[in-house]
Design a protein around this motif. Structure first.
Motif, short mmCIF file in Angstrom:
data_model
loop_
_atom_site.label_atom_id
_atom_site.label_comp_id
_atom_site.label_asym_id
_atom_site.label_seq_id
_atom_site.Cartn_x
_atom_site.Cartn_y
_atom_site.Cartn_z
N ARG A 68 0.93 -1.20 -0.06
CA ARG A 68 -0.01 0.06 -0.01
C ARG A 68 0.83 1.30 -0.01
O ARG A 68 0.67 2.14 -0.64
CB ARG A 68 -0.94 0.21 1.16
CG ARG A 68 -2.03 1.34 1.41
CD ARG A 68 -2.90 1.03 2.50
NE ARG A 68 -3.80 -0.17 2.47
CZ ARG A 68 -3.80 -1.27 3.46
NH1 ARG A 68 -2.94 -0.93 4.26
NH2 ARG A 68 -4.43 -2.14 3.15
N GLN A 69 1.84 1.32 0.61
CA GLN A 69 2.79 2.40 0.66
C GLN A 69 3.40 2.73 -0.75
O GLN A 69 3.94 3.80 -0.94
CB GLN A 69 3.91 2.00 1.84
CG GLN A 69 3.47 1.78 3.07
CD GLN A 69 4.69 1.68 4.08
OE1 GLN A 69 5.82 1.61 3.53
NE2 GLN A 69 4.58 1.43 5.24
N GLY A 119 -0.63 2.03 -3.39
CA GLY A 119 -1.95 2.43 -2.96
C GLY A 119 -2.90 1.28 -2.56
O GLY A 119 -3.61 1.17 -1.72
N SER A 120 -2.56 0.11 -3.18
CA SER A 120 -3.60 -0.99 -3.25
C SER A 120 -2.86 -2.28 -3.84
O SER A 120 -2.10 -2.05 -4.85
CB SER A 120 -4.99 -0.78 -3.52
OG SER A 120 -5.01 -0.61 -5.05
#
Length: 349
Positions: A105-106, A109-110
């Motif tokens: 995610r970092q 984003g996903s």
């Protein structure tokens, strides 16, 4: 898909992630290439990093995709399986799933996360997606442990989901080079009775261990200490009436019992797609009396069409870990099925 197995390198570059205290996962990477989606691979008894050969095939096939492969090391990896348990395994898998989601995610984003298990890793995957969330507490081993809430995964694959109990029953029926069937049955009977009589000691605070001389004759590695509790779970002597934790895939389990595992996947809401099952057609751990196609059909009925992937199959001529010298075609099929499944999951909204 054509895969040149001779071209797969023996060494693999990657990143070693510490996802929990004393626990790591190796992410196979090439250069600075980073990918949003993740396949988390869980090996079986005695497995660890690079012990299941076809993982290298998957890494090579996914090189130009949006999927990276993580190989998990659990506290039950290598020789740790003898005192391990599925409950603790899925707590650790849950930690890795959350770590990987946060890590990706970092960067992106996903991303999607799929868990894949080989052999006893299949039990881990099934336990992850079908048992209550959080899992039930063990009356002895969880006195000071709080079971973890598990987050949903985007996909689940199990390969070589064999029954340890039926494998041992085969040994008891056929005997070994050293022991006749009658001798093996007597060794087993006494081992089970002793394990039941004295599973714990010191006020139920310490696990007892089955003598190595016994477990080695039954077929376990002579270098691995097996606790009485894990021995009883793997052999599940009260099955099929009352299967123990490790007895998830035996062919003689009733339809009602399968509803507690395959049939519970939908109610747990921990799998966002469908379960893919890849059974090895020539699995050395499966007794000859097991009809693999019939077994897969029963599992598919229990899971229901909403949670059973239609490309699940018995891979013709596949050995347990697809590691024999004649396994090029079975490994090609496995890679084709897994990459196709991941492609489907990756495009789901």
């Amino acid at each position: 898909m054509q895969l040149n197995l001779d071209a797969v390198p023996m060494g693999q570059p990657g990143i070693l992630h510490q996802y929990a205290e004393k626990l790591v996962a190796f992410e196979y990477t090439r250069g600075n290439q980073s990918k949003p989606n993740s396949l988390l691979f869980i090996g079986g008894l005695q497995d660890g990093l690079c012990t299941v050969e076809y993982v290298a095939d998957l890494v090579a096939a996914l090189q130009n995709s949006d999927w990276s492969v993580f190989s998990l090391v659990l506290s039950s990896s290598y020789n740790g399986w003898g005192v391990g348990r599925l409950g603790k395994d899925i707590d650790e898998v849950a930690q890795c799933v959350q770590y990987v989601r946060d890590y990706k995610r970092q960067l992106f984003g996903s991303g999607k996360v799929v868990i894949m298990g080989h052999s006893t890793g299949s039990q881990d995957v099934m336990h992850y997606i079908s048992c209550p969330n959080p899992r039930p507490r063990h009356p002895v081993l969880d006195k000071n442990v709080e079971p973890l809430m598990r987050s949903p995964v985007d996909g689940a694959i199990i390969q070589a989901p064999v029954s340890d109990r039926e494998g041992i029953l085969w040994v008891l029926k056929a005997g070994t080079e050293r022991d006749s069937p009658e001798t093996m049955r007597e060794i087993y009977r006494k081992a089970v009775a002793d394990a039941k009589q004295s599973t714990y000691e010191d006020g139920d605070r310490v696990e007892t261990v089955v003598p190595l001389s016994v477990t080695a004759r039954i077929g376990y590695p002579s270098s691995t200490a097996v606790s009485s509790r894990r021995f009883l779970s793997l052999t599940s002597p009260d099955s099929p009436r009352t299967p123990d934790e490790d007895d998830l895939f035996s062919s003689d389990l009733s339809d009602d019992q399968l509803q507690q595992t395959f049939g519970a996947i939908g109610t747990r809401e921990l799998l966002s797609s469908k379960l893919m099952v890849l059974y090895s057609g020539r699995d050395q751990s499966v007794p000859p009396w097991v009809d693999k196609e019939v077994l897969l059909k029963r599992w598919s009925v229990a899971a229901g069409q909403d949670f059973w992937h239609q490309r699940s199959m018995v891979i013709p001529n596949a050995s347990h870990a697809l590691s024999d010298c004649d396994q090029a075609e079975p490994r090609r099929i496995l890679v084709e099925r897994v990459t196709g499944y991941l492609s489907e999951v990756g495009t789901r909204v």
